[in-house]
Design a protein around this motif. Structure first.
Motif, PDB file in Angstrom:
ATOM      1  N   VAL A  21       0.846  -1.202   0.000  1.00 23.87           N
ATOM      2  CA  VAL A  21       0.000   0.000   0.000  1.00 23.87           C
ATOM      3  C   VAL A  21       0.882   1.253   0.000  1.00 23.87           C
ATOM      4  CG1 VAL A  21      -1.674   1.343   1.352  1.00 23.87           C
ATOM      5  CG2 VAL A  21      -1.976  -1.126   1.102  1.00 23.87           C
ATOM      6  N   ALA A  24       2.244   1.772  -3.436  1.00 24.02           N
ATOM      7  CA  ALA A  24       1.187   2.210  -4.357  1.00 24.02           C
ATOM      8  C   ALA A  24       0.861   3.684  -4.114  1.00 24.02           C
ATOM      9  CB  ALA A  24      -0.058   1.345  -4.173  1.00 24.02           C
ATOM     10  N   LEU A  25       0.827   4.107  -2.844  1.00 22.33           N
ATOM     11  CA  LEU A  25       0.558   5.515  -2.528  1.00 22.33           C
ATOM     12  C   LEU A  25       1.683   6.398  -3.059  1.00 22.33           C
ATOM     13  CD1 LEU A  25      -0.885   5.196   1.107  1.00 22.33           C
ATOM     14  CD2 LEU A  25      -2.123   5.946  -0.928  1.00 22.33           C
ATOM     15  N   LEU A  28       1.344   6.964  -6.642  1.00 28.86           N
ATOM     16  CA  LEU A  28       0.243   7.887  -6.961  1.00 28.86           C
ATOM     17  C   LEU A  28       0.603   9.328  -6.587  1.00 28.86           C
ATOM     18  CD1 LEU A  28      -2.887   5.848  -5.791  1.00 28.86           C
ATOM     19  CD2 LEU A  28      -2.332   6.491  -8.137  1.00 28.86           C
ATOM     20  N   PHE A  30       1.690  10.352  -3.417  1.00 26.08           N
ATOM     21  CA  PHE A  30       1.599  10.665  -1.980  1.00 26.08           C
ATOM     22  C   PHE A  30       2.946  10.351  -1.330  1.00 26.08           C
ATOM     23  CE2 PHE A  30      -2.811   9.584  -3.244  1.00 26.08           C
ATOM     24  CZ  PHE A  30      -3.434  10.764  -2.909  1.00 26.08           C
ATOM     25  N   GLY A  32       4.506  11.820   1.033  1.00 29.35           N
ATOM     26  CA  GLY A  32       4.621  12.085   2.464  1.00 29.35           C
ATOM     27  C   GLY A  32       4.258  10.907   3.354  1.00 29.35           C
ATOM     28  N   VAL A  33       3.926   9.766   2.748  1.00 29.62           N
ATOM     29  CA  VAL A  33       3.550   8.595   3.547  1.00 29.62           C
ATOM     30  C   VAL A  33       4.807   7.817   3.889  1.00 29.62           C
ATOM     31  CG1 VAL A  33       2.182   6.491   3.616  1.00 29.62           C
ATOM     32  CG2 VAL A  33       1.316   8.500   2.397  1.00 29.62           C
ATOM     33  N   VAL A  36       3.167   2.347   6.406  1.00 24.76           N
ATOM     34  CA  VAL A  36       1.783   1.876   6.384  1.00 24.76           C
ATOM     35  C   VAL A  36       1.742   0.493   7.021  1.00 24.76           C
ATOM     36  CG1 VAL A  36      -0.188   1.245   4.929  1.00 24.76           C
ATOM     37  CG2 VAL A  36       1.318   3.096   4.211  1.00 24.76           C
TER      38      VAL A  36
ATOM     39  N   GLU B  43      -3.058   1.910   9.127  1.00 26.86           N
ATOM     40  CA  GLU B  43      -2.368   2.910   9.940  1.00 26.86           C
ATOM     41  C   GLU B  43      -1.318   3.601   9.089  1.00 26.86           C
ATOM     42  OE1 GLU B  43      -2.835   0.841  14.363  1.00 26.86           O
ATOM     43  OE2 GLU B  43      -0.850   1.142  13.485  1.00 26.86           O
ATOM     44  N   ASP B  45       1.680   6.560   8.650  1.00 25.85           N
ATOM     45  CA  ASP B  45       2.681   7.410   9.294  1.00 25.85           C
ATOM     46  C   ASP B  45       3.009   8.503   8.282  1.00 25.85           C
ATOM     47  OD1 ASP B  45       4.398   8.168  11.222  1.00 25.85           O
ATOM     48  OD2 ASP B  45       5.430   6.238  11.363  1.00 25.85           O
ATOM     49  N   LEU B  46       2.661   9.738   8.620  1.00 21.13           N
ATOM     50  CA  LEU B  46       2.764  10.818   7.640  1.00 21.13           C
ATOM     51  C   LEU B  46       3.830  11.842   8.020  1.00 21.13           C
ATOM     52  CD1 LEU B  46      -1.072  11.439   7.338  1.00 21.13           C
ATOM     53  CD2 LEU B  46       0.352  10.235   5.674  1.00 21.13           C
ATOM     54  N   ALA B  47       4.484  12.374   6.998  1.00 23.18           N
ATOM     55  CA  ALA B  47       5.481  13.420   7.227  1.00 23.18           C
ATOM     56  C   ALA B  47       4.793  14.761   7.513  1.00 23.18           C
ATOM     57  CB  ALA B  47       6.384  13.537   6.007  1.00 23.18           C
ATOM     58  N   ARG B  64      -8.820   7.371  -3.991  1.00 28.70           N
ATOM     59  CA  ARG B  64      -8.063   6.860  -5.132  1.00 28.70           C
ATOM     60  C   ARG B  64      -7.561   5.427  -4.963  1.00 28.70           C
ATOM     61  NH1 ARG B  64      -3.757  10.976  -7.274  1.00 28.70           N
ATOM     62  NH2 ARG B  64      -3.654   9.422  -8.910  1.00 28.70           N
ATOM     63  N   LEU B  65      -7.297   5.026  -3.729  1.00 27.77           N
ATOM     64  CA  LEU B  65      -6.681   3.699  -3.565  1.00 27.77           C
ATOM     65  C   LEU B  65      -7.239   2.870  -2.407  1.00 27.77           C
ATOM     66  CD1 LEU B  65      -4.126   1.910  -4.549  1.00 27.77           C
ATOM     67  CD2 LEU B  65      -3.075   2.742  -2.455  1.00 27.77           C
TER      68      LEU B  65
END
Lengths: 79, 79
Positions: A21, A24-25, A28, A30, A32-33, A36, B43, B45-47, B64-65
């Motif tokens: 995931v 894949a993010l 796309l 993203f 900043g992830v 996961v 879950e 974890d974001l910057a 989107r996903l």
């Protein structure tokens, strides 16, 4: 009575689904992830009226069927 | 920043996985379980440091996903 059980892989256990995931993010856009982890959530509709008895019963369900306690941890929330 | 996305099948959408769990619980003697719905929990974890921006970004990820919004609904919680 409604209850929710959340089952996640324990920290340190490799999570290929979560990693897929994350990739894949990223693909796309993203970016900043950073991490996961993916788990399961199980919503239970129970006939029991007694909260303490329900919690004990759900704990037994987790130990026997809902979670693989070698690699997974679980959390019980009773509404 | 940590965030949790919970993805469940919408009410009315058949949930064969949840139904299989319900039957398995019954066969183990947990007769008081009247219904089971199974979903996913993701879950993240974001910057990102900005809460509003993070929420908007996660909403885009879901659309989107992470969720199939035809049959699934999602809930976002930011810690």
């Amino acid at each position: 009575m409604k209850a929710t059980v959340t089952v996640m892989l324990k920290p340190g256990v490799l999570d290929p689904q979560g990693e897929a995931v994350r990739r894949a993010l990223h693909s796309l856009g993203f970016e900043g992830v950073e991490g996961v982890r993916q788990g399961r959530v199980i919503e239970l509709d129970l006939a029991a009226q007694d909260r303490a008895a329900a919690e004990e019963s759900i704990r037994a369900m987790c130990e026997r069927l809902l979670a693989n306690t070698v690699i997974e941890s679980y959390r019980i929330e009773i509404a």
